[in-house]
Design a protein around this motif. Structure first.
Motif, PDB file in Angstrom:
ATOM      1  N   ALA A 154      11.551   4.581  12.362  1.00 15.30           N
ATOM      2  CA  ALA A 154      10.566   3.521  12.591  1.00 15.30           C
ATOM      3  C   ALA A 154       9.165   4.103  12.620  1.00 15.30           C
ATOM      4  N   ASN A 155       8.282   3.522  11.823  1.00 15.49           N
ATOM      5  CA  ASN A 155       6.882   3.967  11.874  1.00 15.49           C
ATOM      6  C   ASN A 155       5.928   2.801  12.075  1.00 15.49           C
ATOM      7  N   ASN A 156       4.837   3.153  12.773  1.00 19.65           N
ATOM      8  CA  ASN A 156       3.815   2.175  13.077  1.00 19.65           C
ATOM      9  C   ASN A 156       2.878   2.078  11.871  1.00 19.65           C
ATOM     10  N   GLY A 213      16.862  -4.073  15.607  1.00 23.33           N
ATOM     11  CA  GLY A 213      17.417  -5.249  14.924  1.00 23.33           C
ATOM     12  C   GLY A 213      17.817  -4.894  13.493  1.00 23.33           C
ATOM     13  N   LYS A 214      16.956  -4.137  12.796  1.00 19.65           N
ATOM     14  CA  LYS A 214      17.250  -3.779  11.390  1.00 19.65           C
ATOM     15  C   LYS A 214      18.430  -2.813  11.324  1.00 19.65           C
ATOM     16  N   LEU A 215      18.491  -1.877  12.268  1.00 21.91           N
ATOM     17  CA  LEU A 215      19.608  -0.915  12.310  1.00 21.91           C
ATOM     18  C   LEU A 215      20.934  -1.676  12.397  1.00 21.91           C
ATOM     19  N   HIS A 231       0.793  -1.234   0.000  1.00 22.22           N
ATOM     20  CA  HIS A 231       0.000   0.000   0.000  1.00 22.22           C
ATOM     21  C   HIS A 231       0.825   1.284   0.000  1.00 22.22           C
ATOM     22  N   SER A 232       2.109   1.200  -0.207  1.00 23.64           N
ATOM     23  CA  SER A 232       2.899   2.441  -0.170  1.00 23.64           C
ATOM     24  C   SER A 232       2.454   3.378  -1.300  1.00 23.64           C
ATOM     25  N   SER A 233       2.227   4.654  -0.935  1.00 26.91           N
ATOM     26  CA  SER A 233       1.799   5.658  -1.921  1.00 26.91           C
ATOM     27  C   SER A 233       2.982   6.448  -2.466  1.00 26.91           C
ATOM     28  N   GLY A 234       4.106   6.379  -1.773  1.00 26.24           N
ATOM     29  CA  GLY A 234       5.270   7.193  -2.153  1.00 26.24           C
ATOM     30  C   GLY A 234       5.304   8.554  -1.468  1.00 26.24           C
ATOM     31  N   LYS A 235       4.231   8.897  -0.720  1.00 31.75           N
ATOM     32  CA  LYS A 235       4.144  10.262  -0.161  1.00 31.75           C
ATOM     33  C   LYS A 235       5.328  10.590   0.764  1.00 31.75           C
ATOM     34  N   ILE A 273      18.746   7.262   1.612  1.00 29.77           N
ATOM     35  CA  ILE A 273      17.556   7.107   2.460  1.00 29.77           C
ATOM     36  C   ILE A 273      16.630   6.095   1.779  1.00 29.77           C
ATOM     37  N   ALA A 274      16.437   4.957   2.413  1.00 28.10           N
ATOM     38  CA  ALA A 274      15.619   3.893   1.816  1.00 28.10           C
ATOM     39  C   ALA A 274      14.222   3.954   2.417  1.00 28.10           C
ATOM     40  N   CYS A 275      13.343   4.667   1.722  1.00 34.75           N
ATOM     41  CA  CYS A 275      11.967   4.819   2.224  1.00 34.75           C
ATOM     42  C   CYS A 275      11.006   3.872   1.498  1.00 34.75           C
ATOM     43  N   ALA A 276      11.468   3.274   0.403  1.00 37.48           N
ATOM     44  CA  ALA A 276      10.572   2.427  -0.395  1.00 37.48           C
ATOM     45  C   ALA A 276      10.132   1.203   0.403  1.00 37.48           C
ATOM     46  N   ALA A 277       8.916   0.770   0.111  1.00 37.69           N
ATOM     47  CA  ALA A 277       8.415  -0.487   0.665  1.00 37.69           C
ATOM     48  C   ALA A 277       8.696  -1.553  -0.396  1.00 37.69           C
ATOM     49  N   SER A 285       2.025  16.396   9.258  1.00 29.07           N
ATOM     50  CA  SER A 285       1.956  16.048   7.832  1.00 29.07           C
ATOM     51  C   SER A 285       3.316  15.483   7.390  1.00 29.07           C
ATOM     52  N   LYS A 286       3.277  14.634   6.358  1.00 29.22           N
ATOM     53  CA  LYS A 286       4.535  14.052   5.879  1.00 29.22           C
ATOM     54  C   LYS A 286       5.473  15.149   5.358  1.00 29.22           C
ATOM     55  N   THR A 287       4.901  16.241   4.851  1.00 32.18           N
ATOM     56  CA  THR A 287       5.752  17.341   4.364  1.00 32.18           C
ATOM     57  C   THR A 287       6.553  17.949   5.509  1.00 32.18           C
ATOM     58  N   PHE A 328       1.458   3.763   5.918  1.00 34.43           N
ATOM     59  CA  PHE A 328       1.152   3.548   4.500  1.00 34.43           C
ATOM     60  C   PHE A 328      -0.035   4.397   4.031  1.00 34.43           C
ATOM     61  N   ASN A 329       0.160   5.088   2.926  1.00 37.90           N
ATOM     62  CA  ASN A 329      -0.909   5.793   2.214  1.00 37.90           C
ATOM     63  C   ASN A 329      -1.724   6.729   3.108  1.00 37.90           C
ATOM     64  N   THR A 330      -1.055   7.422   3.997  1.00 30.87           N
ATOM     65  CA  THR A 330      -1.706   8.426   4.839  1.00 30.87           C
ATOM     66  C   THR A 330      -1.023   9.759   4.563  1.00 30.87           C
TER      67      THR A 330
HETATM   68  O1  PMT Z   1       4.749   5.560   0.787  1.00 28.10           O
HETATM   69  P1  PMT Z   1       3.821   6.010   1.907  1.00 28.10           P
HETATM   70  O2  PMT Z   1       2.391   5.627   1.630  1.00 28.10           O
HETATM   71  O3  PMT Z   1       4.000   7.457   2.232  1.00 28.10           O
HETATM   72  O4  PMT Z   1       4.230   5.199   3.218  1.00 28.10           O
HETATM   73  C1  PMT Z   1       5.451   5.386   3.812  1.00 28.10           C
HETATM   74  C2  PMT Z   1       6.059   4.060   4.297  1.00 28.10           C
HETATM   75  C3  PMT Z   1       5.173   3.484   5.400  1.00 28.10           C
HETATM   76  C4  PMT Z   1       6.169   3.076   3.136  1.00 28.10           C
HETATM   77  C5  PMT Z   1       7.503   4.419   4.831  1.00 28.10           C
HETATM   78  O5  PMT Z   1       7.378   5.325   5.895  1.00 28.10           O
HETATM   79  C6  PMT Z   1       8.228   3.171   5.290  1.00 28.10           C
HETATM   80  O6  PMT Z   1       8.094   2.711   6.423  1.00 28.10           O
HETATM   81  N1  PMT Z   1       9.047   2.588   4.384  1.00 28.10           N
HETATM   82  C7  PMT Z   1       9.740   1.318   4.600  1.00 28.10           C
HETATM   83  C8  PMT Z   1       8.791   0.179   4.346  1.00 28.10           C
HETATM   84  C9  PMT Z   1       9.455  -1.172   4.510  1.00 28.10           C
HETATM   85  O7  PMT Z   1       9.517  -1.892   3.580  1.00 28.10           O
HETATM   86  O8  PMT Z   1       9.982  -1.397   5.680  1.00 28.10           O
HETATM   87  P2  PMT Z   1      10.762  -2.781   6.094  1.00 28.10           P
HETATM   88  O9  PMT Z   1      10.754  -2.706   7.573  1.00 28.10           O
HETATM   89  O10 PMT Z   1      10.119  -3.959   5.441  1.00 28.10           O
HETATM   90  O11 PMT Z   1      12.192  -2.591   5.475  1.00 28.10           O
HETATM   91  C10 PMT Z   1      13.297  -2.062   6.216  1.00 28.10           C
HETATM   92  C11 PMT Z   1      14.172  -1.215   5.321  1.00 28.10           C
HETATM   93  O12 PMT Z   1      14.823  -2.023   4.341  1.00 28.10           O
HETATM   94  C12 PMT Z   1      13.444  -0.138   4.551  1.00 28.10           C
HETATM   95  O13 PMT Z   1      14.293   0.997   4.532  1.00 28.10           O
HETATM   96  C13 PMT Z   1      13.307  -0.718   3.145  1.00 28.10           C
HETATM   97  O14 PMT Z   1      13.308   0.308   2.136  1.00 28.10           O
HETATM   98  C14 PMT Z   1      14.560  -1.567   3.036  1.00 28.10           C
HETATM   99  N2  PMT Z   1      14.426  -2.766   2.191  1.00 28.10           N
HETATM  100  C15 PMT Z   1      13.557  -3.749   2.516  1.00 28.10           C
HETATM  101  C16 PMT Z   1      13.500  -4.899   1.741  1.00 28.10           C
HETATM  102  C17 PMT Z   1      14.331  -5.000   0.614  1.00 28.10           C
HETATM  103  N3  PMT Z   1      14.317  -6.067  -0.163  1.00 28.10           N
HETATM  104  N4  PMT Z   1      15.180  -3.999   0.313  1.00 28.10           N
HETATM  105  C18 PMT Z   1      15.233  -2.884   1.073  1.00 28.10           C
HETATM  106  O15 PMT Z   1      16.005  -1.968   0.767  1.00 28.10           O
END
Ligand code: PMT
Length: 403
Positions: A348-350, A336-338, A211-215, A272-276, A385-387, A359-361
């Protein structure tokens, strides 16, 4: 760079003759691509009817703190959170005094107190009121609190006086407002950001995604640009307009994103890895649409490369920032991920189903964990806001990044 594009501007109109200029201000802000919502004080309504602004902005005008209907639609706390910037134009001597004294006796003054958005005060009053020692002392207090002040202008006034106190011309307000979003915290740095989801094809018409929107990622890219960085945005499929002046690479799958991010990070300072990113992809992609035959079907999946971990392990001097999207045990999993991914920082986001963040807010709230010499430290960022959050995070990253 148009710094007002897609910005959410809350315009507070207080009661002065210059309130008529606010109608023009709304139009010019919209021309820049900004979304404008309006709060009027009761004295402003003596000068201009709310309907004028409502017709221009296409949104109901907020006037009353104790109106249950308005509160049910978008309450004062929601309004305060919604704004990326809060502009008070015109700001009368009375409204300025209210801000200085922290009064909350009407909707405008209450939302000013409740808002974390940068505040911009555009004074407009009679020249003698402006020159009065009380007003000047109040303005000094605003400056000491680093509140942005635009104007006033001098010249002939509606009351017949000549002097300082006129509201700044609308064109000048619009031109200067963008500066609120600008700084040079990351000047000379190359920041690579991944954003949005990835799609893992099953057949020509189906895929696995999320559900990631990219916002969040796009807001970070915009904030990094505004902080003076050169930005490469690597984006999975989204509905968003790409930030002007970012180098944007559009990708679909995790493998595409892996390649694009690895290439871009060769000369980057911050990643900065924000992608889902999808953790798994189908082993085989059917060449033709899979037909509905059996009652059950299964798809065999294989693990995708961990883009963030790969890049952080292969670039010692790169400052790496991950995100952790968690439904439970936020801090434990993020820590653990760090450590496992060898990161400098993790945000870290809930993302629980009942959460108004993640996601998508439009809003987010995060806990940031970062390496500080030999220990891991934690910093909270409250819901907004995300901005706005992206600006705060970019400032934080710039502070922690060794320059
Ligand atoms: O896009 P939005 O709708 O605005 O939502 C934002 C968000 C919720 C997607 C964003 O804030 C967020 O939490 N992004 C990370 C989502 C995620 O995949 O988290 P994870 O806990 O599964 O991954 C941990 C980290 O590893 C993340 O930085 C991810 O980008 C990275 N990763 C994960 C798997 C993979 N194969 N490669 C990666 O680089």
């Amino acid at each position: 760079m148009n710094l007002l594009r897609q910005k959410r501007i809350l315009l507070g109109i207080s009661g002065g003759i210059a309130a008529y200029k606010s109608a023009e201000l709304i139009r010019r802000l919209q021309d820049q691509g900004a979304d404008v919502r309006i709060i009027m004080t009761s004295s402003a309504m003596e000068f201009v009817k709310p309907l004028t602004y409502q017709a221009l902005s296409s949104y109901p005008i907020h006037t009353d703190l104790l109106d249950p209907n308005a509160e049910a639609a978008m309450g004062h706390i929601e309004l305060a959170r919604w704004a990326d910037v809060f502009v008070i134009a015109p700001a009368t001597a009375n409204t300025i005094a209210q801000i200085v004294h922290g009064e909350a006796n009407d909707l405008l003054s209450t939302v000013i107190l409740a808002s974390r958005a940068p505040l911009v005060v555009v004074p407009a009053m009679n020249q003698a009121m402006w020159a009065n020692a009380a007003t000047q002392a109040n303005m000094q207090t605003l400056r000491e609190r680093h509140i942005n002040i635009l104007g006033p202008d001098s010249g002939s006034q509606a009351c017949g006086d000549v002097g300082e106190g006129r509201m700044l011309d609308v064109a000048d307000i619009v031109a200067q407002l963008g500066d609120v979003f600008k700084n040079d915290q990351l000047a000379g740095k190359h920041v690579v950001i991944t954003a949005g989801p990835t799609r893992e094809a099953i057949d020509p018409v189906r895929y696995i995604s999320n559900h990631s929107s990219g916002k969040m990622g796009y807001a970070l890219a915009q904030a990094a640009l505004e902080a003076g960085a050169a930005v490469t945005l690597i984006s999975g499929p989204t509905q968003l307009t790409t930030p002007e002046r970012a180098t944007t690479v559009q990708v679909i799958s995790a493998l595409d994103m892996h390649k694009a991010a690895s290439d871009a990070c060769q000369d980057a300072d911050i990643f900065i890895a924000c992608a889902a990113v999808a953790d798994y992809r189908p082993i085989d992609i059917a060449e033709q649409k899979i037909k509905k035959n059996d009652d059950e079907m299964s798809i065999s999946l294989t693990k995708n490369p961990d883009i963030l971990a790969d890049i952080s392990h292969s670039h010692d001097s790169l400052f790496t920032v991950g995100f952790a999207a968690e439904t439970h045990d936020l801090i434990k999993h993020a820590t653990g991920k760090l450590e496992r991914k060898k990161l400098n920082m993790i945000i870290a986001n809930n993302v629980g189903a009942d959460s108004s963040t993640g996601f998508n807010t439009d809003d987010n709230a995060v806990e940031v964990l970062y390496q500080d010499k030999t220990s891991i430290k934690q910093q909270s960022f409250a819901q907004c806001s995300k901005t706005i959050l992206a600006k705060q995070l970019i400032t934080f990253i710039a502070e922690k990044h060794p320059s």
